[in-house]
Design an enzyme around this catalytic site. Structure first.
Site, PDB file in Angstrom:
ATOM      1  CG  HIS A 121      65.246  13.361   7.738  1.00 51.20           C
ATOM      2  ND1 HIS A 121      66.447  12.935   7.225  1.00 51.20           N
ATOM      3  CD2 HIS A 121      65.014  12.571   8.816  1.00 51.20           C
ATOM      4  CE1 HIS A 121      66.914  11.925   7.957  1.00 51.20           C
ATOM      5  NE2 HIS A 121      66.059  11.686   8.923  1.00 51.20           N
ATOM      6  CB  CYS A 129      54.376  28.608  13.624  1.00 50.58           C
ATOM      7  SG  CYS A 129      54.641  29.577  15.107  1.00 50.58           S
ATOM      8  CB  CYS A 132      51.206  27.789  17.112  1.00 50.64           C
ATOM      9  SG  CYS A 132      51.104  28.363  15.406  1.00 50.64           S
ATOM     10  CB  CYS A 152      51.130  32.224  17.899  1.00 48.97           C
ATOM     11  SG  CYS A 152      52.644  31.502  17.258  1.00 48.97           S
ATOM     12  N   GLY A 189      71.016   5.383  -2.383  1.00 51.31           N
ATOM     13  CA  GLY A 189      71.636   6.712  -2.282  1.00 51.31           C
ATOM     14  C   GLY A 189      71.676   7.279  -0.883  1.00 51.31           C
ATOM     15  N   PRO A 216      76.958   3.954  -5.602  1.00 51.22           N
ATOM     16  CG  PRO A 216      77.577   6.017  -6.488  1.00 51.22           C
ATOM     17  CD  PRO A 216      76.421   5.288  -5.882  1.00 51.22           C
TER      18      PRO A 216
HETATM   19  P1  NAD Z   1      74.451  11.525   2.563  1.00 57.98           P
HETATM   20  O1  NAD Z   1      74.883  12.822   1.967  1.00 57.98           O
HETATM   21  O2  NAD Z   1      74.899  11.204   3.927  1.00 57.98           O
HETATM   22  O3  NAD Z   1      74.918  10.330   1.605  1.00 57.98           O
HETATM   23  C1  NAD Z   1      74.670  10.325   0.233  1.00 57.98           C
HETATM   24  C2  NAD Z   1      74.947   8.927  -0.304  1.00 57.98           C
HETATM   25  O4  NAD Z   1      74.554   8.912  -1.679  1.00 57.98           O
HETATM   26  C3  NAD Z   1      76.423   8.515  -0.267  1.00 57.98           C
HETATM   27  O5  NAD Z   1      76.528   7.224   0.318  1.00 57.98           O
HETATM   28  C4  NAD Z   1      76.836   8.479  -1.743  1.00 57.98           C
HETATM   29  O6  NAD Z   1      77.780   7.463  -2.024  1.00 57.98           O
HETATM   30  C5  NAD Z   1      75.524   8.207  -2.426  1.00 57.98           C
HETATM   31  N1  NAD Z   1      75.431   8.681  -3.813  1.00 57.98           N
HETATM   32  C6  NAD Z   1      76.009   9.768  -4.370  1.00 57.98           C
HETATM   33  N2  NAD Z   1      75.630   9.891  -5.661  1.00 57.98           N
HETATM   34  C7  NAD Z   1      74.770   8.863  -5.909  1.00 57.98           C
HETATM   35  C8  NAD Z   1      74.013   8.446  -7.049  1.00 57.98           C
HETATM   36  N3  NAD Z   1      74.059   9.134  -8.195  1.00 57.98           N
HETATM   37  N4  NAD Z   1      73.242   7.342  -6.956  1.00 57.98           N
HETATM   38  C9  NAD Z   1      73.177   6.633  -5.796  1.00 57.98           C
HETATM   39  N5  NAD Z   1      73.868   6.979  -4.676  1.00 57.98           N
HETATM   40  C10 NAD Z   1      74.649   8.085  -4.732  1.00 57.98           C
HETATM   41  O7  NAD Z   1      72.869  11.488   2.460  1.00 57.98           O
HETATM   42  P2  NAD Z   1      71.769  10.775   3.371  1.00 57.98           P
HETATM   43  O8  NAD Z   1      72.204   9.404   3.722  1.00 57.98           O
HETATM   44  O9  NAD Z   1      70.474  10.989   2.674  1.00 57.98           O
HETATM   45  O10 NAD Z   1      71.729  11.596   4.732  1.00 57.98           O
HETATM   46  C11 NAD Z   1      71.756  12.967   4.665  1.00 57.98           C
HETATM   47  C12 NAD Z   1      70.675  13.763   5.324  1.00 57.98           C
HETATM   48  O11 NAD Z   1      70.740  14.983   4.617  1.00 57.98           O
HETATM   49  C13 NAD Z   1      69.287  13.297   5.171  1.00 57.98           C
HETATM   50  O12 NAD Z   1      68.746  13.394   6.417  1.00 57.98           O
HETATM   51  C14 NAD Z   1      68.565  14.312   4.261  1.00 57.98           C
HETATM   52  O13 NAD Z   1      67.454  14.853   4.936  1.00 57.98           O
HETATM   53  C15 NAD Z   1      69.504  15.420   4.086  1.00 57.98           C
HETATM   54  N6  NAD Z   1      69.756  15.851   2.687  1.00 57.98           N
HETATM   55  C16 NAD Z   1      68.736  15.899   1.780  1.00 57.98           C
HETATM   56  C17 NAD Z   1      68.973  16.297   0.477  1.00 57.98           C
HETATM   57  C18 NAD Z   1      67.827  16.306  -0.494  1.00 57.98           C
HETATM   58  O14 NAD Z   1      66.680  16.440  -0.079  1.00 57.98           O
HETATM   59  N7  NAD Z   1      68.081  16.125  -1.790  1.00 57.98           N
HETATM   60  C19 NAD Z   1      70.260  16.668   0.068  1.00 57.98           C
HETATM   61  C20 NAD Z   1      71.300  16.630   1.025  1.00 57.98           C
HETATM   62  C21 NAD Z   1      71.019  16.194   2.325  1.00 57.98           C
HETATM   63 ZN    ZN Z   2      52.386  30.257  15.328  1.00 55.70          ZN
END
Ligand code: NAD
Ligand code: ZN
Length: 250
Positions: A121, A129, A132, A152, A189, A216
């Site tokens: 992601h 940009c 471009c 651009c 997670g 969890p």
């Molecule tokens: P989500 O928020 O949908 O789900 C998070 C999951 O993590 C839940 O199932 C929850 O039970 C679990 N969880 C919570 N605490 C935990 C722990 N300590 N250990 C293990 N599991 C734990 O997240 P997702 O499935 O990654 O999808 C969300 C989208 O959001 C992704 O596309 C991502 O790009 C983006 N996102 C990224 C970040 C980041 O980069 N840190 C933060 C938030 C969202």
């Molecule tokens: Zn550009």
């Protein structure tokens, strides 16, 4: 099965293969203080995803979208990797074919030392940009004013995948190949609700991998897994690593 027994089972899987993949989601960074999206106190309970993470949202109010990303970049810059990130980085040095695929955009795996991380992601650490596609690493927002592309004059946006956008082709293809070829596949997670990433563990399972979920809470993947570890990843992954090293005598 109790947790110790589950951990033993996972370690036995790992001792019997050189092909392991791990898919991580926002949960692995929760213990670093970075909020998830879909948990009850996650970011989407407070903000509207369509306004903040979509092309339409950006086009109608780029300043709002930029201030949201600036806010998240600040949180990430003030966070550090946790023992879950470090355990995965160490596993990469111990297992011959070990791939790490993440849905996270926070760069914490790389900061923990993981190499060749497949970022499905994108990353909020980078900008690009809108027109471009060139990557911009310089400071984009100065005194709340957003600069334009120097090549651009297009609008500069975070290099992340928004709702309605397709995933970077090379990354998703690589992730699919890893899923097809892994003998052991971890889903760590992630709520397993965002496609196509949510399909990857099931592709691995269909191709014969042992599937492990570390979370969890239960997800829609839980009923398909071989082993479920109901712990935070910052606890579970170091436990698995320690047991693995102990049994290998390292
Ligand atoms: P989500 O928020 O949908 O789900 C998070 C999951 O993590 C839940 O199932 C929850 O039970 C679990 N969880 C919570 N605490 C935990 C722990 N300590 N250990 C293990 N599991 C734990 O997240 P997702 O499935 O990654 O999808 C969300 C989208 O959001 C992704 O596309 C991502 O790009 C983006 N996102 C990224 C970040 C980041 O980069 N840190 C933060 C938030 C969202
Ligand atoms: Zn550009």
């Amino acid at each position: 099965m109790d947790i110790d027994k589950n951990i033993d089972t996972v370690v036995d899987y790992l001792l019997n293969t050189d092909n392991v993949s791990v898919l991580t989601g926002a949960g692995i960074s929760a213990e670093s203080g970075i909020s998830t999206f879909r948990d009850p106190d996650g970011l989407w309970s407070k903000f509207n995803p369509q306004e903040l993470a979509s092309i339409d949202g950006f086009m109608s109010n780029p300043e709002l979208v930029w201030s949201w990303y600036q806010y998240r970049v600040n949180i990430v810059n003030n966070s550090i990797p946790n023992p879950g990130h470090y355990a995965l980085a160490e596993f990469q040095n111990l297992i011959k074919n070990f791939s790490l695929i993440t849905q996270n955009v926070d760069g914490l795996h790389q900061r923990a030392g993981s190499k060749n991380v497949v970022e499905l992601h994108g990353s909020i650490v980078r900008n690009k940009c809108f027109d471009c596609n060139k990557i911009h690493t310089s400071k984009i927002v100065e005194h709340n004013k957003i600069s334009n592309c120097i090549y651009c004059n297009g609008k500069i946006r975070p290099d992340v995948v928004w709702f309605g956008e397709i995933l970077p082709r090379h990354e998703i293809e690589l992730a699919q190949i890893y899923a097809e070829n892994s003998k052991v596949y971890f889903s760590v997670g992630t709520s397993a609700e965002v496609y196509p990433a949510a399909d990857l563990p099931l592709i691995a399972k269909r191709n014969g991998a042992k599937l492990i979920e570390i979370n969890p809470n239960d997800t829609q993947l839980t009923s398909f897994v071989d082993v479920k570890i109901n712990l935070n990843s910052g606890i579970a992954l170091p436990l698995i690593l320690e047991k693995y090293k102990e049994k290998k005598g390292i």
